[in-house]
Design a protein around this motif. Structure first.
Motif, PDB file in Angstrom:
ATOM      1  N   TYR A  38      65.409  17.956 -62.929  1.00  0.00           N
ATOM      2  CA  TYR A  38      64.108  17.936 -63.619  1.00  0.00           C
ATOM      3  C   TYR A  38      63.832  19.305 -64.251  1.00  0.00           C
ATOM      4  CZ  TYR A  38      59.003  17.456 -64.101  1.00  0.00           C
ATOM      5  OH  TYR A  38      57.717  17.422 -64.592  1.00  0.00           O
ATOM      6  N   GLN A  41      65.858  19.789 -67.393  1.00  0.00           N
ATOM      7  CA  GLN A  41      65.249  19.074 -68.524  1.00  0.00           C
ATOM      8  C   GLN A  41      63.968  19.768 -68.989  1.00  0.00           C
ATOM      9  OE1 GLN A  41      66.450  16.337 -70.113  1.00  0.00           O
ATOM     10  NE2 GLN A  41      68.281  16.381 -68.804  1.00  0.00           N
ATOM     11  N   LEU A  45      61.900  22.055 -72.920  1.00  0.00           N
ATOM     12  CA  LEU A  45      60.641  21.754 -73.612  1.00  0.00           C
ATOM     13  C   LEU A  45      59.923  23.044 -74.018  1.00  0.00           C
ATOM     14  CD1 LEU A  45      59.424  18.966 -71.131  1.00  0.00           C
ATOM     15  CD2 LEU A  45      60.210  18.597 -73.470  1.00  0.00           C
ATOM     16  N   VAL A  55      54.047  21.683 -73.856  1.00  0.00           N
ATOM     17  CA  VAL A  55      54.347  20.511 -73.026  1.00  0.00           C
ATOM     18  C   VAL A  55      55.318  20.822 -71.891  1.00  0.00           C
ATOM     19  CG1 VAL A  55      53.899  18.720 -74.752  1.00  0.00           C
ATOM     20  CG2 VAL A  55      56.156  19.778 -74.644  1.00  0.00           C
ATOM     21  N   VAL A  58      53.811  23.136 -67.572  1.00  0.00           N
ATOM     22  CA  VAL A  58      53.533  22.588 -66.239  1.00  0.00           C
ATOM     23  C   VAL A  58      54.786  21.972 -65.621  1.00  0.00           C
ATOM     24  CG1 VAL A  58      52.213  20.797 -65.011  1.00  0.00           C
ATOM     25  CG2 VAL A  58      51.053  22.356 -66.575  1.00  0.00           C
ATOM     26  N   PRO A  59      55.600  21.216 -66.398  1.00  0.00           N
ATOM     27  CA  PRO A  59      56.839  20.720 -65.793  1.00  0.00           C
ATOM     28  C   PRO A  59      57.722  21.834 -65.226  1.00  0.00           C
ATOM     29  CG  PRO A  59      56.418  19.508 -67.805  1.00  0.00           C
ATOM     30  CD  PRO A  59      55.366  20.581 -67.723  1.00  0.00           C
ATOM     31  N   VAL A  62      56.054  23.062 -62.001  1.00  0.00           N
ATOM     32  CA  VAL A  62      56.222  22.044 -60.950  1.00  0.00           C
ATOM     33  C   VAL A  62      57.667  22.031 -60.463  1.00  0.00           C
ATOM     34  CG1 VAL A  62      56.277  19.535 -60.551  1.00  0.00           C
ATOM     35  CG2 VAL A  62      54.298  20.570 -61.677  1.00  0.00           C
ATOM     36  N   CYS A  65      58.617  25.095 -58.229  1.00  0.00           N
ATOM     37  CA  CYS A  65      58.046  24.944 -56.878  1.00  0.00           C
ATOM     38  C   CYS A  65      58.774  23.836 -56.116  1.00  0.00           C
ATOM     39  CB  CYS A  65      56.562  24.623 -56.966  1.00  0.00           C
ATOM     40  SG  CYS A  65      55.575  25.937 -57.668  1.00  0.00           S
ATOM     41  N   TRP A  66      59.081  22.749 -56.812  1.00  0.00           N
ATOM     42  CA  TRP A  66      59.783  21.607 -56.190  1.00  0.00           C
ATOM     43  C   TRP A  66      61.131  22.073 -55.611  1.00  0.00           C
ATOM     44  CZ3 TRP A  66      61.024  16.553 -59.470  1.00  0.00           C
ATOM     45  CH2 TRP A  66      61.776  15.663 -58.698  1.00  0.00           C
TER      46      TRP A  66
ATOM     47  N   LEU B 174      54.598  17.633 -55.355  1.00  0.00           N
ATOM     48  CA  LEU B 174      55.222  18.088 -56.604  1.00  0.00           C
ATOM     49  C   LEU B 174      56.006  16.957 -57.280  1.00  0.00           C
ATOM     50  CD1 LEU B 174      56.320  21.543 -55.223  1.00  0.00           C
ATOM     51  CD2 LEU B 174      54.715  21.195 -57.107  1.00  0.00           C
ATOM     52  N   ILE B 175      56.630  16.095 -56.473  1.00  0.00           N
ATOM     53  CA  ILE B 175      57.339  14.950 -57.065  1.00  0.00           C
ATOM     54  C   ILE B 175      56.335  14.029 -57.756  1.00  0.00           C
ATOM     55  CG2 ILE B 175      58.667  12.860 -56.519  1.00  0.00           C
ATOM     56  CD1 ILE B 175      60.130  14.474 -54.379  1.00  0.00           C
ATOM     57  N   MET B 177      53.489  14.941 -59.045  1.00  0.00           N
ATOM     58  CA  MET B 177      53.059  15.615 -60.279  1.00  0.00           C
ATOM     59  C   MET B 177      54.142  15.523 -61.348  1.00  0.00           C
ATOM     60  SD  MET B 177      51.102  18.936 -58.663  1.00  0.00           S
ATOM     61  CE  MET B 177      50.391  19.553 -60.184  1.00  0.00           C
ATOM     62  N   ALA B 178      55.399  15.616 -60.920  1.00  0.00           N
ATOM     63  CA  ALA B 178      56.505  15.524 -61.875  1.00  0.00           C
ATOM     64  C   ALA B 178      56.576  14.127 -62.488  1.00  0.00           C
ATOM     65  CB  ALA B 178      57.824  15.868 -61.169  1.00  0.00           C
ATOM     66  N   THR B 181      54.359  13.576 -65.356  1.00  0.00           N
ATOM     67  CA  THR B 181      54.680  14.223 -66.638  1.00  0.00           C
ATOM     68  C   THR B 181      55.624  13.365 -67.496  1.00  0.00           C
ATOM     69  OG1 THR B 181      56.593  15.400 -65.735  1.00  0.00           O
ATOM     70  CG2 THR B 181      54.477  16.555 -65.654  1.00  0.00           C
ATOM     71  N   ASP B 185      52.853  12.810 -73.487  1.00  0.00           N
ATOM     72  CA  ASP B 185      51.945  13.882 -73.078  1.00  0.00           C
ATOM     73  C   ASP B 185      50.544  13.587 -73.631  1.00  0.00           C
ATOM     74  OD1 ASP B 185      50.810  16.350 -72.369  1.00  0.00           O
ATOM     75  OD2 ASP B 185      51.350  17.193 -74.329  1.00  0.00           O
ATOM     76  N   THR B 191      56.581  13.078 -76.440  1.00  0.00           N
ATOM     77  CA  THR B 191      57.182  12.415 -75.283  1.00  0.00           C
ATOM     78  C   THR B 191      58.039  13.411 -74.506  1.00  0.00           C
ATOM     79  OG1 THR B 191      59.010  11.689 -76.677  1.00  0.00           O
ATOM     80  CG2 THR B 191      57.241  10.107 -76.290  1.00  0.00           C
ATOM     81  N   ARG B 192      58.089  13.196 -73.186  1.00  0.00           N
ATOM     82  CA  ARG B 192      58.874  14.082 -72.314  1.00  0.00           C
ATOM     83  C   ARG B 192      59.691  13.254 -71.335  1.00  0.00           C
ATOM     84  NH1 ARG B 192      54.074  17.867 -69.960  1.00  0.00           N
ATOM     85  NH2 ARG B 192      53.170  15.821 -69.622  1.00  0.00           N
ATOM     86  N   PHE B 193      60.887  13.718 -71.032  1.00  0.00           N
ATOM     87  CA  PHE B 193      61.753  13.117 -70.009  1.00  0.00           C
ATOM     88  C   PHE B 193      61.973  11.612 -70.224  1.00  0.00           C
ATOM     89  CE2 PHE B 193      59.079  16.437 -68.009  1.00  0.00           C
ATOM     90  CZ  PHE B 193      60.048  17.387 -67.770  1.00  0.00           C
ATOM     91  N   GLU B 449      47.260  19.473 -65.231  1.00  0.00           N
ATOM     92  CA  GLU B 449      47.992  19.948 -66.407  1.00  0.00           C
ATOM     93  C   GLU B 449      47.062  20.149 -67.610  1.00  0.00           C
ATOM     94  OE1 GLU B 449      51.162  17.462 -67.853  1.00  0.00           O
ATOM     95  OE2 GLU B 449      51.876  19.059 -69.174  1.00  0.00           O
TER      96      GLU B 449
END
Lengths: 172, 502
Positions: A38, A41, A45, A55, A58-59, A62, A65-66, B174-175, B177-178, B181, B185, B191-193, B449
């Motif tokens: 993650y 990826q 961004l 964008v 925050v990912p 996160v 920290c993850w 955190l998972i 929150m991930a 995302t 957005d 778009t993300r991921f 976010e």
């Protein structure tokens, strides 16, 4: 007025084994690797200008920290909590596996066989898996789809899938 | 006067037949959920959530709230009669409630709990009506930094308080929150991921994720363990009415429990469990004549905690209705239900959608009365519910979950997410991970976010904005306390113990 008191039945968990520290570490390791993917990826961004408004901001936060907390859980040795449940084994594991297979088959079958047939067969097999006698399972599998049709189609006006195969057969 | 006018408007909404039916159905399902050990209130809310979106926002919310406080009522029944807590909030009741029942006073214990829950619920609804208005007025002064810190505070507190391991909880949060995302957005529309797939662009909806983690994983667990629900046998219970002496001991505890529960419900964290232990501790601490009875069937030992448990269920709605920030997974689901309906919770909710807020509050009065009517004369029926064959419940819940999730967006992807998270939830629960932080992360992730990015945009990337604004500074300090406070408390306790030993 009749009221009730309750007698507790015995639970049958003999065929199960306790979870282990290795399991916690292995799971944490898998989660950490997922976090790294993650993060990989996320750093692609844009972070934005000023930094943190894009964008990707925050990912990335996160993800970092993850990975850090995931690694922490993986490397340290806290032992296993006493209240952890046992892992299913033998017939118990088989029941869970078959239940999962039935769930997948429900998703696969729904577009082709529609809500009535798919739900009926699913309930028949799931009822049997959960220990229902044949008669009860058949009644359950016949009555529930009708109840769903009444609630969802008639009551809530939601269109339920009829199924492409059934459409071809019955509606040409 | 405004409050009275608003409440009257709320009753006009709540007394519509569809909303009365929603409150009653929610209370019924909630009580059944509380009675049946295993399927938790979160699972029940998740199962019914797809159905609620077919109604108006206020009707759906009334139904979900009914499930929530109905479960708190129902949880005491199995706790007293079986020593099995139907809900985590009824754990404390298993201590003295069960012992009291063993003395042949089961009926009286159930009556005290039902009446106590009703009193606590009513007190808490009055408080909720007042606090929501007050806090919403205060919250109008909040800006992005404050909302960012509030979301963070809610997450951190849950991480610190629930489960055995804060680090594991943090990973789960955190998972969550991930996951939030993934997809489009909300700020920029990018778009993300998604890996250029249209399905991932839809993102992970809260309902299939929550239903998979809590509903399906529970069903897999029941199938694995093959534990039958406890079997009920009917006998005559003539002692439903508590004696005058029992009442005189119960009511002060009920009032204290209501106050404790209401206040704890306003704070981040798992209020239900915390409030019951706090109430139990207070009752034990102030007991003079009957302290020896605690653990052996003290009336105060279950009357207070049960009242606290029910007060929390109501007051926990204050933050979500006034600030738009959920502090527990249960209210996070309710917030999710509002968002699905296109309503953005927050300080403006009261002014923009007064019918939703006041309709919900008024419906809780109705639901509370309905619960009293359901719980007292029908205790026998609820306990007989435990005789419903397990296979019926398992198969039915599976099917309701699938159909409910599918009908939300007519999406097979959502069904895959449901099953996928059912399996993931089963494994993580078995390993010992608490799943509540993941649900909360999924809900507060977008709030955090959006607020963080707006804050940094306003401040030009300057992070000191979180400590230079007075309210932000207080919230930042609370976040620090939430992280380091419990550790320092443990050090101090350990230090005191060592000094006493030496």
């Amino acid at each position: 007025m009749d009221q009730a008191i309750v007698m507790k039945t015995e639970a049958s968990t003999a065929a199960n084994a306790p979870a282990s520290t290795t399991g916690i570490r292995l799971t944490s390791l898998i989660l950490t690797v997922a976090g790294l993917f993650y993060l990989y990826q996320a750093i692609e961004l844009p972070m934005g200008d000023p930094p943190g408004t894009g964008v990707g901001a925050v990912p990335v936060l996160v993800a970092v920290c993850w990975v850090l907390f995931g690694a922490l859980v993986t490397v340290r040795n806290r032992g296993v909590s006493a209240d952890l449940g046992p892992w299913p084994r033998g017939s118990a594991a088989l029941r869970v596996g078959v239940a999962f297979f039935l769930c997948v088959m429900f998703i696969v079958g729904l577009p082709f066989f529609g809500i009535f047939l798919t739900t009926g067969i699913f309930l028949l097999l799931m009822g049997r898996l959960a220990g229902a006698p044949w008669t009860s399972a058949v009644v359950l599998s016949a009555a529930t789809p009708v109840a769903f049709w009444i609630v969802f189609s008639l009551g809530l006006k939601v269109s339920l899938p009829f199924g492409s195969l059934l459409t071809v057969i019955f509606r040409g | 006067m405004d409050l009275l006018g608003n409440m009257l408007g709320g009753f006009a909404v709540a007394l519509q037949p569809v909303n009365i039916a929603a409150a009653l159905l929610g209370a019924l399902v909630g009580t059944a959920t509380g009675v049946l050990p295993g399927l938790g209130v979160l699972g029940a809310m998740a199962i019914l959530m797809p159905i609620t979106i077919h109604f108006s926002a206020v009707t759906g919310l009334i139904m979900l709230a009914g499930i929530y406080y109905g479960a708190m009522y129902g949880g005491s029944t199995t706790a007293i009669l079986l020593r099995i807590p139907g809900e985590s909030g009824s754990i404390v009741t298993t201590i003295d409630g069960y012992e009291f029942a063993r003395k042949g006073r089961a009926g009286a214990a159930l009556m005290i709990c039902a009446v106590g829950s009703f009193i606590a619920g009513t007190i808490s609804i009055v408080g909720l009506s007042l606090f929501t208005t007050l806090l919403a007025d205060v919250a109008l002064r909040f800006s992005s930094p404050e909302f960012c810190l509030l979301a963070l505070l809610g997450g951190l507190t849950l991480v610190r308080i629930t489960g055995n391991d804060p680090a594991q909880n943090m990973v789960m949060l955190l998972i969550g929150m991930a996951l939030a995302t993934i997809g489009v957005d909300a700020v920029s529309g990018d778009t993300r991921f998604t890996f250029n797939t249209s399905t991932l662009a839809l993102g992970f909806d809260l309902v299939p994720v929550a239903l998979g983690l809590y509903g399906l994983s529970e069903l897999f667990h029941v199938l694995a363990s093959n534990e039958g629900f406890p079997r009920a046998t009917t006998v005559r219970l003539r002692e439903m009415i508590p004696t005058r002496r029992e009442w005189s001991r119960a009511w002060p505890a009920i009032v204290r429990g209501s106050g404790i529960g209401f206040l704890i419900g306003l704070l981040p964290g798992p209020g239900s469990l915390t409030s019951t232990f706090a109430s139990y501790g207070v009752e034990k601490a102030i007991a003079r004549k009957h302290r020896d009875e605690f653990g052996k069937g003290a009336i105060e030992g279950f009357a207070g905690p049960e009242a606290a448990n029910n007060a929390v269920a109501t007051s926990a709605l204050v933050p979500v209705l006034s600030l738009g920030i959920p502090f527990t997974p249960n209210v996070a689901l309710m917030l999710g239900a509002l968002i699905v309906q296109g309503i953005q919770p927050g300080p403006l909710l009261l002014s923009q959608h007064p019918n939703v807020v006041w309709g919900l509050l008024a419906s809780m009065y109705i639901g509370n009365v309905a619960l009293l009517a359901l719980n007292l004369p029908l205790v026998g029926m609820w306990v007989r519910l435990l005789r419903v064959p397990q296979y019926t419940l398992i198969a039915f819940i599976f099917a309701v979950s699938f159909i409910g999730v599918y009908t939300m967006r007519n999406s097979y992807w959502d069904l895959c997410v449901l099953v996928g998270f059912g399996v993931v939830g089963s494994v993580l629960r078995q390993i010992g991970f608490d799943l509540a932080p993941m649900i909360l992360g999924l809900v507060i992730g977008p709030i955090f976010e959006k607020a963080l990015r707006e804050t940094l945009f306003l401040s030009g990337g300057d992070l000191t904005i979180f400590v230079t604004r007075p309210i932000s500074a207080v919230l930042s300090a609370l976040c620090v306390v939430a992280v380091v406070g419990p550790t320092i408390a443990v050090w101090i306790t350990r230090g005191n113990r060592l000094s006493q030993q030496s």
